[in-house]
Scaffold this motif. Structure first.
Motif, PDB file in Angstrom:
ATOM      1  N   ARG A  86       0.668  -1.185  -0.025  1.00  6.39           N
ATOM      2  CA  ARG A  86       0.059  -0.024  -0.058  1.00  6.39           C
ATOM      3  C   ARG A  86       0.698   1.196   0.044  1.00  6.39           C
ATOM      4  NH1 ARG A  86      -2.942  -3.803  -0.604  1.00  6.39           N
ATOM      5  NH2 ARG A  86      -4.821  -4.246   0.306  1.00  6.39           N
ATOM      6  N   ALA A  87       0.343   2.304  -0.385  1.00  9.02           N
ATOM      7  CA  ALA A  87       1.029   3.708  -0.244  1.00  9.02           C
ATOM      8  C   ALA A  87       0.598   4.594   0.897  1.00  9.02           C
ATOM      9  CB  ALA A  87       0.910   4.424  -1.814  1.00  9.02           C
ATOM     10  N   TYR A  88       1.434   5.217   1.401  1.00 10.66           N
ATOM     11  CA  TYR A  88       1.218   6.015   2.531  1.00 10.66           C
ATOM     12  C   TYR A  88       2.109   7.322   2.355  1.00 10.66           C
ATOM     13  CZ  TYR A  88      -1.566   2.298   4.480  1.00 10.66           C
ATOM     14  OH  TYR A  88      -2.735   1.484   4.334  1.00 10.66           O
ATOM     15  N   SER A  89       1.351   8.417   2.533  1.00  6.07           N
ATOM     16  CA  SER A  89       2.238   9.683   2.564  1.00  6.07           C
ATOM     17  C   SER A  89       3.315   9.940   3.774  1.00  6.07           C
ATOM     18  CB  SER A  89       1.181  10.899   2.716  1.00  6.07           C
ATOM     19  OG  SER A  89       0.363  10.864   1.816  1.00  6.07           O
ATOM     20  N   THR A 104       1.221   8.125   8.762  1.00  4.95           N
ATOM     21  CA  THR A 104       0.099   8.216   9.697  1.00  4.95           C
ATOM     22  C   THR A 104      -0.997   7.704   8.630  1.00  4.95           C
ATOM     23  OG1 THR A 104       1.118  10.149  10.685  1.00  4.95           O
ATOM     24  CG2 THR A 104      -1.401   9.601  10.920  1.00  4.95           C
ATOM     25  N   LYS A 106      -4.958   5.923   8.702  1.00  7.11           N
ATOM     26  CA  LYS A 106      -6.349   5.830   8.991  1.00  7.11           C
ATOM     27  C   LYS A 106      -6.853   4.469   8.860  1.00  7.11           C
ATOM     28  CE  LYS A 106     -10.683   8.544   8.640  1.00  7.11           C
ATOM     29  NZ  LYS A 106     -11.253   7.925   9.561  1.00  7.11           N
ATOM     30  N   ILE A 108      -9.686   1.969   7.798  1.00  2.02           N
ATOM     31  CA  ILE A 108     -10.831   2.029   7.359  1.00  2.02           C
ATOM     32  C   ILE A 108     -11.574   0.786   7.416  1.00  2.02           C
ATOM     33  CG2 ILE A 108     -10.266   3.715   5.630  1.00  2.02           C
ATOM     34  CD1 ILE A 108     -10.021   1.719   3.387  1.00  2.02           C
ATOM     35  N   GLY A 111     -10.605  -2.666   6.026  1.00  2.00           N
ATOM     36  CA  GLY A 111      -9.397  -2.124   5.108  1.00  2.00           C
ATOM     37  C   GLY A 111      -8.108  -3.206   5.964  1.00  2.00           C
ATOM     38  N   LYS A 112      -7.690  -4.074   4.795  1.00  2.00           N
ATOM     39  CA  LYS A 112      -6.604  -5.264   5.317  1.00  2.00           C
ATOM     40  C   LYS A 112      -5.332  -4.522   6.187  1.00  2.00           C
ATOM     41  CE  LYS A 112      -7.853  -8.746   2.065  1.00  2.00           C
ATOM     42  NZ  LYS A 112      -8.473  -7.516   0.683  1.00  2.00           N
ATOM     43  N   VAL A 113      -4.692  -3.668   5.332  1.00  2.00           N
ATOM     44  CA  VAL A 113      -3.489  -2.953   5.596  1.00  2.00           C
ATOM     45  C   VAL A 113      -3.777  -2.112   6.830  1.00  2.00           C
ATOM     46  CG1 VAL A 113      -1.327  -2.039   5.058  1.00  2.00           C
ATOM     47  CG2 VAL A 113      -2.260  -3.690   3.752  1.00  2.00           C
ATOM     48  N   SER A 114      -4.703  -1.048   6.446  1.00  2.00           N
ATOM     49  CA  SER A 114      -4.831  -0.078   7.498  1.00  2.00           C
ATOM     50  C   SER A 114      -5.152  -0.422   8.901  1.00  2.00           C
ATOM     51  CB  SER A 114      -5.709   1.107   6.815  1.00  2.00           C
ATOM     52  OG  SER A 114      -7.020   0.586   6.848  1.00  2.00           O
ATOM     53  N   THR A 156      -2.388  13.951   5.709  1.00  2.00           N
ATOM     54  CA  THR A 156      -1.202  13.664   6.059  1.00  2.00           C
ATOM     55  C   THR A 156      -0.050  14.112   5.049  1.00  2.00           C
ATOM     56  OG1 THR A 156      -1.801  11.625   4.686  1.00  2.00           O
ATOM     57  CG2 THR A 156      -1.812  11.262   7.022  1.00  2.00           C
ATOM     58  N   ARG A 258      -7.425   7.543  -3.963  1.00  2.00           N
ATOM     59  CA  ARG A 258      -8.020   6.200  -4.615  1.00  2.00           C
ATOM     60  C   ARG A 258      -8.323   6.778  -5.983  1.00  2.00           C
ATOM     61  NH1 ARG A 258     -13.160   3.968  -2.112  1.00  2.00           N
ATOM     62  NH2 ARG A 258     -12.395   2.177  -3.040  1.00  2.00           N
TER      63      ARG A 258
HETATM   64  C1  LIG Z   1      -0.268   8.290  -2.947  1.00  2.00           C
HETATM   65  C2  LIG Z   1      -1.188   7.727  -1.836  1.00  2.00           C
HETATM   66  C3  LIG Z   1      -0.785   8.105  -0.529  1.00  2.00           C
HETATM   67  C4  LIG Z   1      -1.742   7.629   0.529  1.00  2.00           C
HETATM   68  N1  LIG Z   1      -1.709   7.951   1.996  1.00  2.00           N
HETATM   69  C5  LIG Z   1      -2.297   7.512   2.944  1.00  2.00           C
HETATM   70  C6  LIG Z   1      -2.261   8.107   4.288  1.00  2.00           C
HETATM   71  O1  LIG Z   1      -1.156   8.938   4.459  1.00  2.00           O
HETATM   72  N2  LIG Z   1      -2.826   7.451   5.103  1.00  2.00           N
HETATM   73  C7  LIG Z   1      -3.750   6.720   4.747  1.00  2.00           C
HETATM   74  O2  LIG Z   1      -4.376   6.234   5.891  1.00  2.00           O
HETATM   75  N3  LIG Z   1      -4.151   6.150   3.661  1.00  2.00           N
HETATM   76  C8  LIG Z   1      -3.188   6.732   2.475  1.00  2.00           C
HETATM   77  N4  LIG Z   1      -3.327   6.004   1.341  1.00  2.00           N
HETATM   78  C9  LIG Z   1      -4.450   4.920   1.013  1.00  2.00           C
HETATM   79  C10 LIG Z   1      -3.908   3.594   1.408  1.00  2.00           C
HETATM   80  O3  LIG Z   1      -2.723   3.211   0.417  1.00  2.00           O
HETATM   81  C11 LIG Z   1      -4.809   2.444   1.467  1.00  2.00           C
HETATM   82  O4  LIG Z   1      -5.535   2.652   0.275  1.00  2.00           O
HETATM   83  C12 LIG Z   1      -5.662   2.557   2.630  1.00  2.00           C
HETATM   84  O5  LIG Z   1      -4.834   2.453   3.773  1.00  2.00           O
HETATM   85  C13 LIG Z   1      -6.584   1.371   2.658  1.00  2.00           C
HETATM   86  O6  LIG Z   1      -5.694   0.255   2.373  1.00  2.00           O
HETATM   87  P1  LIG Z   1      -6.545  -1.180   3.342  1.00  2.00           P
HETATM   88  O7  LIG Z   1      -5.783  -2.238   2.738  1.00  2.00           O
HETATM   89  O8  LIG Z   1      -6.783  -0.803   4.663  1.00  2.00           O
HETATM   90  O9  LIG Z   1      -7.930  -1.423   2.497  1.00  2.00           O
HETATM   91  P2  LIG Z   1      -8.457  -2.456   1.455  1.00  2.00           P
HETATM   92  O10 LIG Z   1      -8.364  -3.895   2.036  1.00  2.00           O
HETATM   93  O11 LIG Z   1      -7.488  -2.658   0.155  1.00  2.00           O
HETATM   94  O12 LIG Z   1      -9.774  -2.171   0.878  1.00  2.00           O
HETATM   95  C14 LIG Z   1     -10.971  -2.272   1.904  1.00  2.00           C
HETATM   96  C15 LIG Z   1     -12.208  -1.684   1.485  1.00  2.00           C
HETATM   97  O13 LIG Z   1     -11.945  -0.187   1.345  1.00  2.00           O
HETATM   98  C16 LIG Z   1     -11.990   0.504   0.210  1.00  2.00           C
HETATM   99  N5  LIG Z   1     -10.836   1.484   0.299  1.00  2.00           N
HETATM  100  C17 LIG Z   1      -9.527   1.192  -0.086  1.00  2.00           C
HETATM  101  N6  LIG Z   1      -8.729   2.471   0.058  1.00  2.00           N
HETATM  102  C18 LIG Z   1      -9.949   3.363   0.843  1.00  2.00           C
HETATM  103  C19 LIG Z   1      -9.556   4.722   1.141  1.00  2.00           C
HETATM  104  N7  LIG Z   1      -8.325   5.473   0.978  1.00  2.00           N
HETATM  105  N8  LIG Z   1     -10.658   5.289   1.517  1.00  2.00           N
HETATM  106  C20 LIG Z   1     -11.938   4.732   1.871  1.00  2.00           C
HETATM  107  N9  LIG Z   1     -11.975   3.335   1.301  1.00  2.00           N
HETATM  108  C21 LIG Z   1     -10.981   2.844   0.774  1.00  2.00           C
HETATM  109  C22 LIG Z   1     -11.912  -0.566  -0.848  1.00  2.00           C
HETATM  110  O14 LIG Z   1     -12.532  -0.259  -2.041  1.00  2.00           O
HETATM  111  C23 LIG Z   1     -12.465  -1.916  -0.240  1.00  2.00           C
HETATM  112  O15 LIG Z   1     -13.887  -1.596  -0.288  1.00  2.00           O
HETATM  113  C24 LIG Z   1      -2.771   6.543   0.275  1.00  2.00           C
HETATM  114  C25 LIG Z   1      -2.965   6.103  -1.045  1.00  2.00           C
HETATM  115  C26 LIG Z   1      -2.147   6.551  -2.035  1.00  2.00           C
HETATM  116  C27 LIG Z   1      -2.542   6.151  -3.380  1.00  2.00           C
END
Ligand SMILES: Cc1cc2nc3c(=O)[nH]c(=O)nc-3n(C[C@H](O)[C@H](O)[C@H](O)COP(=O)(O)OP(=O)(O)OC[C@H]3O[C@@H](n4cnc5c(N)ncnc54)[C@H](O)[C@@H]3O)c2cc1C
Ligand code: FES
Length: 351
Positions: A86-89, A104, A106, A108, A111-114, A156, A258
């Motif tokens: 995953r990508a994080y700022s 940092t 959040k 969700i 959300g698997k990784v967050s 972030t 996203r």
């Molecule tokens: C350039 C960039 C910078 C980012 N910086 C940050 C950051 O600083 N902090 C941060 O918390 N996240 C950030 N993100 C988002 C992060 O990469 C993940 O997408 C987020 O943490 C969700 O991953 P997950 O594995 O928990 O969710 P997944 O398991 O991949 O998804 C679970 C469910 O949530 C939905 N979902 C996925 N991403 C989001 C989202 N961002 N908002 C709402 N619903 C979502 C999916 O469609 C799916 O239904 C950034 C993304 C990008 C591309």
């Protein structure tokens, strides 16, 4: 023989006697952050920020080349035995004395990784790291007036900027459901108290979503300000339309977490030929999600079409780019980005 050539020969010999594990694998066990290893990081601490967000402190390995404020880093985290990227700022300043970087996150729902990072990661955990990247950064020449327009976890990359560079005239408009949901709230209020920042907090539970036209009242000179905006698609779409409508789109810089998915159509049966799995897919869900759901090992990175970490050969059939509707049909050498492509009829992708 030079000492470099000798070292290289000794290394090759060592590799022969340690096959199938390579010497680098043994070294990784004892010194995973050493120079020359695949770039890794060690999580040193996880600090709660709000009820669902936390800052993760990472000690990067020797190959880390640093970052520019506003950039993001891809991290590879093992969740239930599966490596997920995953990508994080980056939220730490570029000149942090101890060389650590912070992200940092959040959590969700689902959300698997967050969720894993915020709720169950322990200090000492090793993660994979990529070098920092991204062009959501400040220019070399300091703009006279700056506006940061953020919502939720979109604060972030801007926090990374606020911690790095001071401007004479900087205004922030930040949206979150309630005051206690504002990540870094104490720190940004300290900046306000020190007169380094003017801030409007919009609490969307009470005030409703920010109507972008309210900027005229909140920040009357918004159109003169170089603006960095990060938040949900609705806010960014409205901002892009607003800035373009006033002919000042070049002053607006946006970062999306996203992809904006605008087109969907009929799906089809997807075959992952290398794994030997076939599943039904609708025409709106990215093949990356379809594959992961089916237990196929899918490479990925940003999950929004910018890093090309998910590129995969398309062996047969057709897929649709969810951002543009463009159809790609299988032909020799056809490659697709699985994070922004959905099935457009039956297809076979090489995973
Ligand atoms: C350039 C960039 C910078 C980012 N910086 C940050 C950051 O600083 N902090 C941060 O918390 N996240 C950030 N993100 C988002 C992060 O990469 C993940 O997408 C987020 O943490 C969700 O991953 P997950 O594995 O928990 O969710 P997944 O398991 O991949 O998804 C679970 C469910 O949530 C939905 N979902 C996925 N991403 C989001 C989202 N961002 N908002 C709402 N619903 C979502 C999916 O469609 C799916 O239904 C950034 C993304 C990008 C591309
Ligand atoms: S995961 Fe980054 S482009 Fe697909």
């Amino acid at each position: 023989m030079t000492s470099a050539a000798l070292r290289s020969r000794a290394w090759k010999l060592l590799e022969m006697v340690t096959t199938p594990l390579l010497p680098s694998d043994y070294l990784d066990l004892v010194s995973p952050l050493r120079a020359g290893a695949d770039l890794r990081g060690r999580i040193e601490a996880v600090h709660p920020e709000t009820s669902d967000a936390a800052t993760v402190v990472i000690k990067p390995g020797r190959g880390w080349r640093g970052h520019t404020a506003g950039q993001y880093v891809r991290i590879g985290v093992d969740v239930d035995g599966v490596r997920l990227w995953r990508a994080y700022s980056i939220t730490s300043p570029t000149n942090r004395q101890d060389g650590r970087v912070t992200i940092t996150v959040k959590a969700i729902p689902d959300g698997k990784v967050s969720t894993h990072l915020v709720r169950s990661t322990k200090p000492g955990t090793l993660i994979q790291l990529d070098q920092a990247t991204g062009d959501f950064v400040l220019p070399q020449a300091k703009p006279a007036k700056v506006l940061y327009l953020t919502a939720g976890s979109g604060i972030t990359p801007v926090m990374g900027m606020l911690r790095d560079i001071e401007f004479d005239d900087v205004v922030m408009v930040h949206c979150a459901p309630q005051p206690q949901d504002v990540i870094f709230r104490d720190e940004i209020h300290d900046l306000v108290a020190d007169k380094k920042l003017r801030l409007t907090e919009v609490h969307t539970d009470a005030d409703g979503m920010l109507d972008i036209a309210r900027l005229d009242e909140l920040v009357p000179d918004w159109a003169e300000r170089e603006t960095w905006a990060c938040g949900p698609a609705g806010l960014l779409d409205a901002a892009e339309e607003h800035w373009a409508g006033h002919g000042v789109q070049e002053r607006l810089h946006t970062e999306r977490f996203r992809p904006s998915i605008v087109v969907a159509g009929d799906g089809g049966e997807v075959t992952f030929s290398a794994t030997g799995k076939t599943v039904d897919a609708d025409g709106a869900t990215p093949l990356l999600d379809i594959g992961e759901e089916a237990g196929v090992l899918m490479p990925s990175g940003c999950r929004m079409g910018i890093c090309f970490g998910c590129v995969t050969p398309l062996r047969a059939g057709a897929v649709r780019d969810l951002r543009t509707g463009e159809i790609t049909e299988a032909e020799p050498g056809a490659l697709i980005q699985t994070c922004v492509s959905a099935a457009a009829g039956p297809c076979d992708i090489e995973r």
